[in-house]
Structure formats: structure tokens, C-alpha cells
Design a protein around this motif. Structure first.
Motif, PDB file in Angstrom:
ATOM      1  N   ALA A  47      48.747  32.291  31.265  1.00 30.56           N
ATOM      2  CA  ALA A  47      49.556  31.368  32.057  1.00 30.56           C
ATOM      3  C   ALA A  47      49.854  31.958  33.434  1.00 30.56           C
ATOM      4  O   ALA A  47      49.853  31.250  34.449  1.00 30.56           O
ATOM      5  CB  ALA A  47      50.854  31.036  31.321  1.00 30.56           C
ATOM      6  N   LEU A  48      50.101  33.273  33.472  1.00 31.04           N
ATOM      7  CA  LEU A  48      50.300  33.951  34.753  1.00 31.04           C
ATOM      8  C   LEU A  48      49.035  33.885  35.605  1.00 31.04           C
ATOM      9  O   LEU A  48      49.104  33.650  36.824  1.00 31.04           O
ATOM     10  CB  LEU A  48      50.697  35.406  34.524  1.00 31.04           C
ATOM     11  N   LEU A  49      47.888  34.097  34.968  1.00 29.63           N
ATOM     12  CA  LEU A  49      46.620  34.014  35.695  1.00 29.63           C
ATOM     13  C   LEU A  49      46.411  32.621  36.273  1.00 29.63           C
ATOM     14  O   LEU A  49      45.923  32.472  37.400  1.00 29.63           O
ATOM     15  CB  LEU A  49      45.460  34.388  34.763  1.00 29.63           C
ATOM     16  N   GLU A  50      46.780  31.602  35.502  1.00 31.31           N
ATOM     17  CA  GLU A  50      46.632  30.232  35.991  1.00 31.31           C
ATOM     18  C   GLU A  50      47.529  29.972  37.190  1.00 31.31           C
ATOM     19  O   GLU A  50      47.126  29.311  38.161  1.00 31.31           O
ATOM     20  CB  GLU A  50      46.945  29.248  34.863  1.00 31.31           C
ATOM     21  N   ARG A  51      48.753  30.501  37.150  1.00 27.09           N
ATOM     22  CA  ARG A  51      49.657  30.308  38.290  1.00 27.09           C
ATOM     23  C   ARG A  51      49.146  31.052  39.527  1.00 27.09           C
ATOM     24  O   ARG A  51      49.250  30.550  40.656  1.00 27.09           O
ATOM     25  CB  ARG A  51      51.071  30.781  37.927  1.00 27.09           C
ATOM     26  N   LEU A  52      48.588  32.238  39.309  1.00 25.60           N
ATOM     27  CA  LEU A  52      47.999  32.964  40.443  1.00 25.60           C
ATOM     28  C   LEU A  52      46.799  32.212  41.011  1.00 25.60           C
ATOM     29  O   LEU A  52      46.613  32.165  42.237  1.00 25.60           O
ATOM     30  CB  LEU A  52      47.577  34.365  40.000  1.00 25.60           C
ATOM     31  N   ALA A  53      45.989  31.618  40.132  1.00 23.37           N
ATOM     32  CA  ALA A  53      44.839  30.841  40.592  1.00 23.37           C
ATOM     33  C   ALA A  53      45.300  29.636  41.403  1.00 23.37           C
ATOM     34  O   ALA A  53      44.689  29.281  42.423  1.00 23.37           O
ATOM     35  CB  ALA A  53      44.005  30.394  39.398  1.00 23.37           C
ATOM     36  N   GLU A  54      46.386  28.996  40.958  1.00 22.15           N
ATOM     37  CA  GLU A  54      46.927  27.863  41.709  1.00 22.15           C
ATOM     38  C   GLU A  54      47.447  28.310  43.079  1.00 22.15           C
ATOM     39  O   GLU A  54      47.271  27.604  44.083  1.00 22.15           O
ATOM     40  CB  GLU A  54      48.053  27.209  40.908  1.00 22.15           C
ATOM     41  N   LYS A  55      48.066  29.486  43.115  1.00 20.55           N
ATOM     42  CA  LYS A  55      48.585  30.001  44.385  1.00 20.55           C
ATOM     43  C   LYS A  55      47.455  30.310  45.358  1.00 20.55           C
ATOM     44  O   LYS A  55      47.537  29.960  46.547  1.00 20.55           O
ATOM     45  CB  LYS A  55      49.428  31.254  44.135  1.00 20.55           C
ATOM     46  N   ARG A  56      46.402  30.960  44.856  1.00 20.36           N
ATOM     47  CA  ARG A  56      45.280  31.290  45.743  1.00 20.36           C
ATOM     48  C   ARG A  56      44.596  30.019  46.208  1.00 20.36           C
ATOM     49  O   ARG A  56      44.141  29.929  47.353  1.00 20.36           O
ATOM     50  CB  ARG A  56      44.319  32.276  45.102  1.00 20.36           C
ATOM     51  N   GLN A  57      44.522  28.995  45.340  1.00 20.71           N
ATOM     52  CA  GLN A  57      43.933  27.712  45.725  1.00 20.71           C
ATOM     53  C   GLN A  57      44.748  27.061  46.841  1.00 20.71           C
ATOM     54  O   GLN A  57      44.199  26.533  47.804  1.00 20.71           O
ATOM     55  CB  GLN A  57      43.880  26.779  44.513  1.00 20.71           C
ATOM     56  N   LYS A  74      41.642  36.162  53.484  1.00 19.25           N
ATOM     57  CA  LYS A  74      41.217  37.369  52.767  1.00 19.25           C
ATOM     58  C   LYS A  74      42.373  38.354  52.601  1.00 19.25           C
ATOM     59  O   LYS A  74      42.500  39.002  51.553  1.00 19.25           O
ATOM     60  CB  LYS A  74      40.038  38.023  53.489  1.00 19.25           C
ATOM     61  N   SER A  75      43.226  38.444  53.602  1.00 13.86           N
ATOM     62  CA  SER A  75      44.370  39.340  53.517  1.00 13.86           C
ATOM     63  C   SER A  75      45.339  38.886  52.432  1.00 13.86           C
ATOM     64  O   SER A  75      45.812  39.694  51.608  1.00 13.86           O
ATOM     65  CB  SER A  75      45.093  39.399  54.867  1.00 13.86           C
ATOM     66  N   ASP A  76      45.653  37.589  52.410  1.00 13.10           N
ATOM     67  CA  ASP A  76      46.580  37.058  51.405  1.00 13.10           C
ATOM     68  C   ASP A  76      45.985  37.131  49.999  1.00 13.10           C
ATOM     69  O   ASP A  76      46.678  37.474  49.032  1.00 13.10           O
ATOM     70  CB  ASP A  76      46.955  35.617  51.733  1.00 13.10           C
ATOM     71  N   LEU A  77      44.699  36.832  49.892  1.00 12.50           N
ATOM     72  CA  LEU A  77      44.077  36.833  48.572  1.00 12.50           C
ATOM     73  C   LEU A  77      43.927  38.249  48.016  1.00 12.50           C
ATOM     74  O   LEU A  77      43.951  38.440  46.792  1.00 12.50           O
ATOM     75  CB  LEU A  77      42.703  36.158  48.620  1.00 12.50           C
ATOM     76  N   ALA A  78      43.778  39.236  48.879  1.00 11.07           N
ATOM     77  CA  ALA A  78      43.635  40.620  48.406  1.00 11.07           C
ATOM     78  C   ALA A  78      44.866  41.035  47.608  1.00 11.07           C
ATOM     79  O   ALA A  78      44.757  41.732  46.585  1.00 11.07           O
ATOM     80  CB  ALA A  78      43.422  41.556  49.591  1.00 11.07           C
ATOM     81  N   LYS A  79      46.051  40.615  48.044  1.00 10.20           N
ATOM     82  CA  LYS A  79      47.284  40.939  47.329  1.00 10.20           C
ATOM     83  C   LYS A  79      47.323  40.226  45.976  1.00 10.20           C
ATOM     84  O   LYS A  79      47.687  40.827  44.955  1.00 10.20           O
ATOM     85  CB  LYS A  79      48.491  40.540  48.173  1.00 10.20           C
ATOM     86  N   ILE A  80      46.962  38.953  45.973  1.00 10.90           N
ATOM     87  CA  ILE A  80      46.967  38.179  44.732  1.00 10.90           C
ATOM     88  C   ILE A  80      45.930  38.721  43.768  1.00 10.90           C
ATOM     89  O   ILE A  80      46.185  38.877  42.566  1.00 10.90           O
ATOM     90  CB  ILE A  80      46.704  36.691  45.025  1.00 10.90           C
ATOM     91  N   ASP A  81      44.743  39.018  44.277  1.00 12.53           N
ATOM     92  CA  ASP A  81      43.643  39.457  43.410  1.00 12.53           C
ATOM     93  C   ASP A  81      43.925  40.813  42.775  1.00 12.53           C
ATOM     94  O   ASP A  81      43.450  41.101  41.665  1.00 12.53           O
ATOM     95  CB  ASP A  81      42.335  39.498  44.200  1.00 12.53           C
ATOM     96  N   LYS A  82      44.697  41.653  43.451  1.00 17.03           N
ATOM     97  CA  LYS A  82      45.068  42.936  42.860  1.00 17.03           C
ATOM     98  C   LYS A  82      45.898  42.711  41.599  1.00 17.03           C
ATOM     99  O   LYS A  82      45.666  43.343  40.558  1.00 17.03           O
ATOM    100  CB  LYS A  82      45.846  43.770  43.880  1.00 17.03           C
ATOM    101  N   VAL A  83      46.854  41.792  41.679  1.00 17.25           N
ATOM    102  CA  VAL A  83      47.674  41.451  40.506  1.00 17.25           C
ATOM    103  C   VAL A  83      46.817  40.739  39.463  1.00 17.25           C
ATOM    104  O   VAL A  83      46.944  40.982  38.255  1.00 17.25           O
ATOM    105  CB  VAL A  83      48.866  40.569  40.927  1.00 17.25           C
ATOM    106  N   PHE A  84      45.935  39.858  39.935  1.00 19.07           N
ATOM    107  CA  PHE A  84      45.059  39.091  39.047  1.00 19.07           C
ATOM    108  C   PHE A  84      44.213  40.032  38.191  1.00 19.07           C
ATOM    109  O   PHE A  84      44.102  39.861  36.975  1.00 19.07           O
ATOM    110  CB  PHE A  84      44.164  38.179  39.899  1.00 19.07           C
ATOM    111  N   ARG A  85      43.632  41.032  38.821  1.00 19.41           N
ATOM    112  CA  ARG A  85      42.782  41.984  38.093  1.00 19.41           C
ATOM    113  C   ARG A  85      43.592  42.798  37.086  1.00 19.41           C
ATOM    114  O   ARG A  85      43.124  43.083  35.969  1.00 19.41           O
ATOM    115  CB  ARG A  85      42.058  42.908  39.081  1.00 19.41           C
ATOM    116  N   LYS A  86      44.812  43.175  37.471  1.00 19.67           N
ATOM    117  CA  LYS A  86      45.653  43.957  36.574  1.00 19.67           C
ATOM    118  C   LYS A  86      45.990  43.159  35.318  1.00 19.67           C
ATOM    119  O   LYS A  86      45.911  43.677  34.194  1.00 19.67           O
ATOM    120  CB  LYS A  86      46.934  44.372  37.307  1.00 19.67           C
ATOM    121  N   ILE A  87      46.362  41.902  35.499  1.00 21.15           N
ATOM    122  CA  ILE A  87      46.683  41.057  34.345  1.00 21.15           C
ATOM    123  C   ILE A  87      45.422  40.775  33.533  1.00 21.15           C
ATOM    124  O   ILE A  87      45.446  40.785  32.306  1.00 21.15           O
ATOM    125  CB  ILE A  87      47.335  39.740  34.813  1.00 21.15           C
TER     126      ILE A  87
END
Length: 428
Positions: free
Chosen positions: A185-195, A388-401
Motif C-alpha cells: 500500500a505504501l508502494l502504491e501511494r509512492l507510485a501515485e505521488k511520482r505519477q 529526476k531530482s524529485d523522483l530520486a528521493k521517492i525512488d530511494k524510499v521505493f527501493r527500500k520498501i
């Protein structure tokens, strides 16, 4: 596990002695107009779960489909569904009977084997991995043969122990699955944020005070007044790909040209990569010359038009693709990275323009008619860097989860294997 290592009272024998495989339809005696559950492959869950709400009259599905009933175990037999763990225990069927895709093996346990225990056997790591190695068939259409299931040698405890192990696994896997669901569910919310970040930037720009104008394009709405809007072919050249004939051996010798296929789309599924990193296959110069495929330049933007629809990436060096992709060579007004982000903002639009009841695809006239907006090149550069700058922060959390989810899935698999093979103290 060898026979001498088994716990006391456990036996080690082939499933054929405790399981009936693919039972015959002739045992079904319901009237022809009886509504029964109908299960296509997309209704079969991974490691459990069947969607059973779809129904059809038994007369419509008796011929040409697989039969099963309450208490049977259904296992997808075709790649990649088998490797992905598609399979489930059939329960609460309409009228106790169902028919479904022919790409299922059906297992019906004898009284010597607990149904839930059998289900857990079928989702163990060894069963799935060795079954994958036993698959028969050419190319991407390999299937697990029935003999593999019949000959699978499984450690089997007495029936009461089977039930105790199954109850233990029901409890423990439910706990693990609840943790996985929370993280997903966290991954889905992060995906929505990056979208949202991508869509906002490529359709509205970075300046909230800029003057806006109607784009005339339904999915875009208003865009900055100094941006252009129009058909994608004003800004990029459309190409497709092809597959050299598999029947001509010479076309598949000395293969050196990277060739992107649907089997490579996994790289693009989570949206964290911009550039294609590898291809599973290559084609030869002779094969390229004798097909409709083209060697496309570095910077070409691809998106998958069939099966896995709408996944996009950029070629870092010259490549060819199969016919499953639309490929775009950007003109001087359009940067590849900006077009890529534009495609990723269009996921809902792609869903709307997809056609086909069985094989979903985006046909050429529709792809060629896509409407986009294009800011000045210097603005595109700023937008891409911002994204790319904004997504790099999100993707770091995304990969960890994502890593945490993978570890939970691995632990779940190891727990099941240990339990059904007698390796957990107190369950033997």
C-alpha cells in the motif's frame, strides 16, 4: 530431503499415490442451464486466491475448458504463470463446480492428503523451481507436464500432522501477508505521488504563476500559453519493429544487434528506470536486413503497445525492437526524456485507447494520432531535471520498501518449505 532424514512416521512418496490429477468432466451431472463459476487466467491469484464471481451456463463451457470443484487445487501450467505462483485452493464455487482456462492443472487429494497441506506443497520454492525446469514446449509457450506433478516426491506426515502444519501456515502466512499488504500500500501511494509529480510538470510546467491557455486536447486541459500542442508526429518520427523469420536459421546466427522484446519489459515496470539497460536477445545483420525491423538510433523512445501496454523507456545506444513496440525518434523541438515523461503521464490515456478483447493493443492509427504538448527546449531541460531530482528521493524510499517486501516474500516461501518438509520442531 532424503527418506532417512524424515521425522518419525513421515513417508516419502510420489504425489500420484495421494492425488488425482485433471479429473474427467463426465462426473459432472448438472443440467445444461446451470450457472457455474468461470475462471480465466487473470482470475487466478499468485500463491492463492480465485476470483469466482463470473459465471456461465455449463453448456457454454463444458467443451474446451478445464473442470474443477470445491476442494481441488488449481495450478497454472504455462510460463510465466507457473513460475509466478499462480494457483489456489478452490472454495465456495457456484454450485460447487467451475470451469476455466485450459492452462490449469487440477489436483484432487485422496483422503490420505489434507487439501490445505497439498496447496502448500504446490507453492514451495522447490516445487515451482524444479517444475519450471521440467517445462516442455518452444519459445515462450512452455508448460509443466502432468507427469511432473504425478512424479513429485513429497515428504508426507500422518494426516493429523498435515492438518496441524496447514493450520500453522495459515496463521503465519496471514501475518506475513498482512505486513506485505501494508508495504505494498505504501508502494502504491509512492507510485501515485511520482505519477502526480510527472503529470504536473509535463502538462503545467514549473511556474504556478504562468499564463495558461486551453490546449484543445481532452486529457491535457489548460497548458502554459507559450507551449505548443499538437499531434505527436509534428515533433517525432514514428517507427515500429519486427521479428526476423524464426524458420531461417541464418537469420539467427552471429547475432550482435540488441533487440528489445516483451521479455525485457520487466526493466520498465516499476517506472524507476529511464533508460533500457539490457536485452535478453540479439538479432543478426542478415535478419535485420530481411525483416521490417530497423536499427533505431540512441535516444529513441519506445512504449509497449501490446500485452504489457504503455511501458516506456529510452534506448541508450542503437537497438531494434519487435513489432510489440511503437518507437519515436525525436525531432529538434522535443527531448527524449521529456517525451518519456509525457508518455508516463499518459497512462490513463493509454488505457482508454487500448483495443482488443483477448489481445490488448494500441493500433497504429491511434498511436499516430496521439496529442501532446511541447514547451521550449530549455524549459524541457529544466522540467526533466526537476522531475529526476524529485523522483530520486521517492525512488530511494521505493527501493527500500521493495527490498523489505522481497525479504518477506522470501521468508514466507522458506517458512512454507520448512514446515511441509518436517524441518520445524514441534510440527513433526
Amino acid at each position: 530431503m532424503s527418506a532417512r532424514m524424515l521425522p518419525h512416521k513421515w513417508s516419502h512418496r510420489r504425489l500420484r499415490f495421494d492425488v488425482k490429477t485433471n479429473p474427467v468432466k463426465s462426473e459432472v451431472t448438472l443440467p445444461d442451464d446451470t450457472e457455474v463459476s468461470f475462471v480465466p487466467m487473470d482470475a487466478v491469484g499468485e500463491f492463492g486466491g480465485l476470483r469466482l464471481e463470473d459465471t456461465k451456463p455449463i453448456a457454454d463451457v463444458y467443451t474446451g475448458y478445464t473442470y474443477f470443484r470445491d476442494g481441488d487445487i488449481c495450478i497454472a501450467k504455462i510460463t510465466p504463470c507457473f513460475e509466478n505462483g499462480k494457483g489456489a485452493l478452490a472454495q465456495c464455487l457456484t454450485n460447487g463446480v467451475a470451469f476455466g482456462t485450459t492452462e490449469l492443472h487440477v489436483l484432487r487429494p485422496h483422503p490420505t492428503l489434507d487439501t490445505k497441506f497439498l496447496f502448500y506443497i504446490t507453492i514451495t520454492h522447490d516445487f515451482r523451481n524444479i517444475g519450471e525446469a521440467e517445462m516442455l514446449g518452444a519459445g515462450g509457450q512452455k508448460r509443466v507436464p502432468e507427469r511432473f506433478i504425478k512424479d513429485w516426491r513429497s515428504p508426507l506426515p500422518p494426516l493429523d500432522t498435515q492438518k496441524r502444519i496447514a493450520a500453522f501456515l495459515d496463521e503465519k502466512t496471514a501475518q506475513i501477508d498482512a505486513l506485505i499488504a501494508k508495504k505494498q500500500a505504501l508502494l502504491e501511494r509512492l507510485a501515485e505521488k511520482r505519477q502526480a509529480i510527472i503529470t504536473q510538470a509535463v502538462t503545467k510546467g514549473l511556474n504556478p504563476a504562468v499564463a495558461m491557455k486551453p490546449s484543445g486536447i481532452d486529457w491535457l486541459g489548460d497548458i502554459p500559453a507559450h507551449w505548443e500542442a499538437g499531434n505527436i508526429r509534428r515533433f517525432a518520427t514514428m517507427k515500429t519493429g519486427h521479428t526476423p523469420s524464426r524458420t531461417v536459421a541464418e537469420y539467427w546466427a552471429d547475432c550482435t544487434i540488441p533487440w528489445f522484446t516483451l521479455s525485457d519489459v520487466w526493466q520498465l515496470r516499476d517506472g524507476t528506470r529511464l533508460y533500457i539497460e539490457e536485452t535478453a536477445e540479439k538479432i543478426s545483420e542478415l535478419g535485420l536486413a530481411n525483416s521490417a525491423a530497423e536499427l533505431l538510433p540512441a535516444g529513441t523512445v519506445i512504449f509497449s503497445r501490446t500485452a504489457s501496454i504503455g511501458f516506456s523507456g529510452i534506448m541508450p545506444y542503437p537497438m531494434a525492437t519487435t513489432q510489440d513496440f511503437w518507437n519515436w525518434i525525436c525531432g529538434r523541438k522535443l527531448l527524449p526524456e521529456f517525451l518519456l515523461f509525457m508518455f508516463r503521464a499518459m497512462h490513463q490515456k493509454f488505457a482508454e485507447i487500448t483495443n482488443g478483447s483477448t489481445h490488448k493493443t494500441i493500433y497504429q492509427p491511434i498511436a499516430a494520432g496521439l496529442q501532446i504538448c511541447v514547451p521550449p527546449v530549455e524549459t524541457q531541460i529544466s522540467i526533466c531535471e526537476h522531475i529526476k531530482s524529485d523522483l530520486a528521493k521517492i525512488d530511494k524510499v521505493f527501493r527500500k520498501i521493495g527490498d523489505a517486501v522481497d525479504k518477506l516474500v522470501e521468508y514466507r516461501s522458506a517458512l512454507i518449505t520448512a514446515a511441509v518438509t518436517g524441518q520445524i520442531e514441534g510440527l513433526q
